[in-house]
Design a protein around this motif. Structure first.
Motif, mmCIF file in Angstrom:
data_model
loop_
_atom_site.group_PDB
_atom_site.id
_atom_site.type_symbol
_atom_site.label_atom_id
_atom_site.label_comp_id
_atom_site.label_asym_id
_atom_site.label_seq_id
_atom_site.Cartn_x
_atom_site.Cartn_y
_atom_site.Cartn_z
ATOM 1 N N SER A 31 0.860 -1.188 0.000
ATOM 2 C CA SER A 31 0.000 0.000 0.000
ATOM 3 C C SER A 31 0.888 1.227 0.000
ATOM 4 N N VAL A 32 0.596 2.133 -0.941
ATOM 5 C CA VAL A 32 1.323 3.396 -1.030
ATOM 6 C C VAL A 32 0.268 4.493 -1.017
ATOM 7 N N GLY A 33 0.101 5.095 0.154
ATOM 8 C CA GLY A 33 -0.988 6.059 0.298
ATOM 9 C C GLY A 33 -2.310 5.336 0.142
ATOM 10 N N ARG A 34 -3.158 5.847 -0.743
ATOM 11 C CA ARG A 34 -4.464 5.217 -0.979
ATOM 12 C C ARG A 34 -4.390 4.135 -2.043
ATOM 13 N N LYS A 35 -3.293 4.108 -2.768
ATOM 14 C CA LYS A 35 -3.153 3.136 -3.854
ATOM 15 C C LYS A 35 -2.463 1.881 -3.377
ATOM 16 N N ARG A 36 -2.742 0.810 -4.099
ATOM 17 C CA ARG A 36 -2.001 -0.428 -3.891
ATOM 18 C C ARG A 36 -1.062 -0.600 -5.074
ATOM 19 N N TYR A 75 -5.112 0.310 -8.368
ATOM 20 C CA TYR A 75 -3.806 -0.285 -8.127
ATOM 21 C C TYR A 75 -2.871 0.063 -9.268
#
Length: 169
Positions: A31-36, A75
């Motif tokens: 997970s990077v912030g709200r994104k995967r 993603y």
């Protein structure tokens, strides 16, 4: 039946990667912030070139979208090859590292830097570089003696073809 998302993704993606003539080395979902971010590492005996990585990336992206394996959320897919100082974790990794310099952390907590000369089912034949003008020495190392191993980047190393040209001149 697999239980973790990484295992399910591996089962889904590995046949696609294999069909492209590559090995699926690693899958990492982060997970990077709200994104995967789904990171996929591929390789082959000859190494994977940029065109192969692009082709497999398109194939994986299509499969992931078609199956909804990543769910509804956003993603990012990153497909690449192992870095220059890749860790060696599988028998095939050692075979691919023939004639390369490797840093070994041994199970007895010692460390060894040596060149892989031969790989068989039980272990490795190594050449340990000499120190301060001393000759290199041979050493046998069993896989059971290796805790970790990582290829080392070498600058200014002559390959065998360069050495033969010098000898012939």
């Amino acid at each position: 039946m697999s239980t973790t998302q990484n295992e399910r993704l591996r089962e889904l993606l590995e046949p696609l990667v294999s069909s492209q003539g590559l090995d699926l080395e690693e899958i990492e979902l982060a997970s990077v912030g709200r994104k995967r971010v789904l990171r996929v590492v591929v390789d082959s005996e000859e190494g994977a070139d940029l065109d192969q990585v692009a082709d497999v990336s398109r194939a994986l992206s299509a499969k992931l979208d078609e199956t909804d394996a990543m769910g509804d959320g956003e993603y990012e897919l990153e497909v690449g090859t192992p870095g220059a100082e890749r860790p060696l974790t599988e028998h095939r990794h050692y075979v691919r590292a023939l004639d390369r310099l490797v840093r070994f952390q041994l199970t007895d907590e010692s460390e060894l830097v040596a060149r892989i000369l031969k790989v068989d089912d039980d272990g490795l034949d190594l050449e340990v570089p000499g120190v301060k003008g001393r000759k290199a020495t041979a050493r046998r190392l069993g896989f059971s003696d290796i805790a970790k191993a990582r290829v080392q980047v070498e600058f200014n190393r002559k390959n065998k073809n360069d050495e033969q040209e010098v000898e012939e001149a």
